[in-house]
Motif scaffolding. Structure first.
Motif, short mmCIF file in Angstrom:
data_model
loop_
_atom_site.label_atom_id
_atom_site.label_comp_id
_atom_site.label_asym_id
_atom_site.label_seq_id
_atom_site.Cartn_x
_atom_site.Cartn_y
_atom_site.Cartn_z
N GLU A 1 0.85 -1.18 0.00
CA GLU A 1 0.00 0.00 0.00
C GLU A 1 0.89 1.24 0.00
N ARG A 2 0.31 2.39 -0.21
CA ARG A 2 1.09 3.63 -0.25
C ARG A 2 0.91 4.39 1.06
N PRO A 3 1.98 5.00 1.57
CA PRO A 3 1.85 5.77 2.80
C PRO A 3 0.99 7.01 2.60
N ASP A 4 0.33 7.41 3.66
CA ASP A 4 -0.50 8.62 3.60
C ASP A 4 0.35 9.89 3.56
N CYS B 1 13.48 -9.68 -0.90
CA CYS B 1 14.28 -8.45 -0.96
C CYS B 1 14.58 -8.03 -2.39
N ALA B 2 14.67 -9.00 -3.29
CA ALA B 2 14.98 -8.71 -4.69
C ALA B 2 13.74 -8.48 -5.54
N SER B 3 12.56 -8.58 -4.95
CA SER B 3 11.31 -8.46 -5.70
C SER B 3 11.24 -7.15 -6.49
N THR B 4 10.99 -7.26 -7.79
CA THR B 4 10.87 -6.06 -8.62
C THR B 4 9.63 -5.26 -8.24
N ASP B 5 8.56 -5.94 -7.85
CA ASP B 5 7.36 -5.23 -7.41
C ASP B 5 7.67 -4.37 -6.19
N LEU B 6 8.40 -4.95 -5.25
CA LEU B 6 8.74 -4.23 -4.03
C LEU B 6 9.69 -3.08 -4.33
N THR B 7 10.70 -3.34 -5.15
CA THR B 7 11.68 -2.30 -5.49
C THR B 7 11.03 -1.14 -6.22
N GLU B 8 10.14 -1.44 -7.16
CA GLU B 8 9.47 -0.37 -7.89
C GLU B 8 8.59 0.47 -6.97
N ALA B 9 7.94 -0.17 -6.01
CA ALA B 9 7.09 0.57 -5.06
C ALA B 9 7.95 1.48 -4.19
N MET B 10 9.09 0.99 -3.70
CA MET B 10 9.97 1.81 -2.87
C MET B 10 10.57 2.96 -3.67
N SER B 11 10.83 2.72 -4.96
CA SER B 11 11.33 3.79 -5.83
C SER B 11 10.29 4.89 -5.97
N GLU B 12 9.06 4.50 -6.18
CA GLU B 12 7.98 5.47 -6.36
C GLU B 12 7.77 6.28 -5.09
N ILE B 13 7.76 5.61 -3.95
CA ILE B 13 7.51 6.30 -2.68
C ILE B 13 8.64 7.26 -2.34
N SER B 14 9.87 6.84 -2.56
CA SER B 14 11.03 7.66 -2.19
C SER B 14 11.31 8.76 -3.20
N ILE C 1 3.37 5.09 8.24
CA ILE C 1 3.28 3.63 8.19
C ILE C 1 2.51 3.18 6.95
N PHE C 2 2.98 2.13 6.31
CA PHE C 2 2.24 1.55 5.18
C PHE C 2 2.46 0.04 5.17
N ARG C 3 1.53 -0.64 4.54
CA ARG C 3 1.59 -2.11 4.52
C ARG C 3 2.47 -2.60 3.37
N VAL C 4 3.21 -3.68 3.64
CA VAL C 4 4.09 -4.30 2.64
C VAL C 4 3.68 -5.74 2.36
N LEU C 5 3.40 -6.53 3.41
CA LEU C 5 3.14 -7.96 3.26
C LEU C 5 1.67 -8.30 3.52
#
Length: 334
Positions: free
Chosen positions: A37-40, A114-127, A67-71
């Motif tokens: 999910e995306r942080p508020d 940790c290597a998940s592209t879905d996770l990495t792309e989400a962290m890229s977008e948020i940061s 706070i946001f959900r990851v898993l």
């Protein structure tokens, strides 16, 4: 060197000696185990009081998220299983009583998460910064376990030895008393000055986000945000995971802090990982150089650019020769 994004560094094809794989563990499936999910709210380094000069040296002006959900619930259950199996390999250092680093060598589930592209792309977008999974495997999926001594802090006030990372609760924070994750809404320069003067941190600037459950996280620019993990006030079980990233724009100064990593990780492993990391960074910087050289270039300007590459190699050699000779840095328990 602009407009170039670094390519990923392949994970080592062989684990270091002594890092035997888990015999039985779940298989990571991003469709079932992720629920990103995306942080508020996303706060900036300016909100924390950093100067424009400080921010210019960073790949993004982002500081920390809400706070946001990851898993998903299933993802949490799988990670709890893996973390329980890895607990037998905990080590300690001057900052943390019990942690597991290098778990990605032992657990394929942890590595694939940790290597998940879905996770990495989400962290890229948020940061607001294109990212890659950290090129030092010991900076991926780092697990912190609560000390066996009630009241002892899980971790001291500190900044991280990497730029971007998230801190995620593996166990349910609501099931224990204490164990809060806290960050300081001020600069690391302010904290350093307070500690040197023997003064306490301003309690009005200490933020303890309310974690609603396991699988939830805070994303931060870890080398800029001072943070810690408090101890439990009663017996219980607290595990968090810290997952690190490197900016894909490798023109920014590196912040791997091998002088610190060589104090907490096996020296041979830390040295090999750092050497691979710098070789990757040099390769990508030279590729960017190759892409940018034009016939209109100035010889002296080109010489200056290549001198910087030579300096990187020389400084890396000095760092490797000095492995394990420094002191672990932190700001104490506050």
């Amino acid at each position: 060197m602009t407009g170039y994004l670094a390519q990923p560094l392949a994970f080592p094809d062989k684990a270091p000696d002594g890092f035997e794989p888990l015999e039985k563990e779940p298989e990571f499936d991003p469709r079932r185990h992720l629920q990103i999910e995306r942080p508020d709210r996303v706060e900036s380094l300016r909100d924390f009081g950093y100067s424009e000069e400080d921010i210019a040296a960073c790949p993004t002006d982002f500081a920390v998220t809400s706070i946001f959900r990851v898993l998903s619930d299933e993802g949490v259950a799988c990670l709890q299983d893996v973390a329980s199996q890895l607990e037998q390999f905990t080590t300690s250092n001057a900052r943390i009583a019990r942690n597991v680093r290098g778990g990605v060598y032992r657990s394929r589930f942890l590595r694939d998460l940790c290597a998940s592209t879905d996770l990495t792309e989400a962290m890229s977008e948020i940061s607001g910064c294109p990212l890659l999974p950290h090129t030092l495997p010991h900076q991926q999926g780092h697990l912190n376990y609560n000390p066996l001594e009630v009241g002892k802090n899980v971790d001291k006030w500190h900044v991280d030895t990497l730029r971007i990372d998230f801190v995620m609760f593996v166990t349910d924070p609501r099931s224990v008393e204490g164990g809060e994750f806290e960050y300081y809404r001020g600069t690391k320069h302010e904290v350093e000055a307070l500690v040197k003067a023997g003064k306490p941190l301003d309690p009005a600037k200490i933020v303890a986000p309310d974690m609603p459950g396991p699988g939830h996280a805070v994303l931060q620019q870890g080398n800029m945000v001072v943070h810690r993990a408090k101890g439990l006030r009663a017996p219980g079980r607290r595990i968090t995971m810290v997952n690190g990233y490197v900016p894909r724009d490798i023109t920014f100064p590196d912040f791997s802090r091998f002088d610190q990593l060589s104090l907490v990780d096996p020296e041979a492993v830390a040295s090999a990982e750092y050497a691979r990391h710098v070789a990757w960074m040099a390769r990508e910087r030279l590729q960017a150089e190759l892409n940018s050289i034009s016939f209109e270039g100035n010889a002296n300007a080109l010489a200056d650019r290549f001198a910087k590459h030579a300096t990187l190699m020389a400084e890396t050699a000095d760092q490797l020769r000095a492995a394990g000779t420094g002191q672990l840095e932190h700001f104490g328990d506050g």
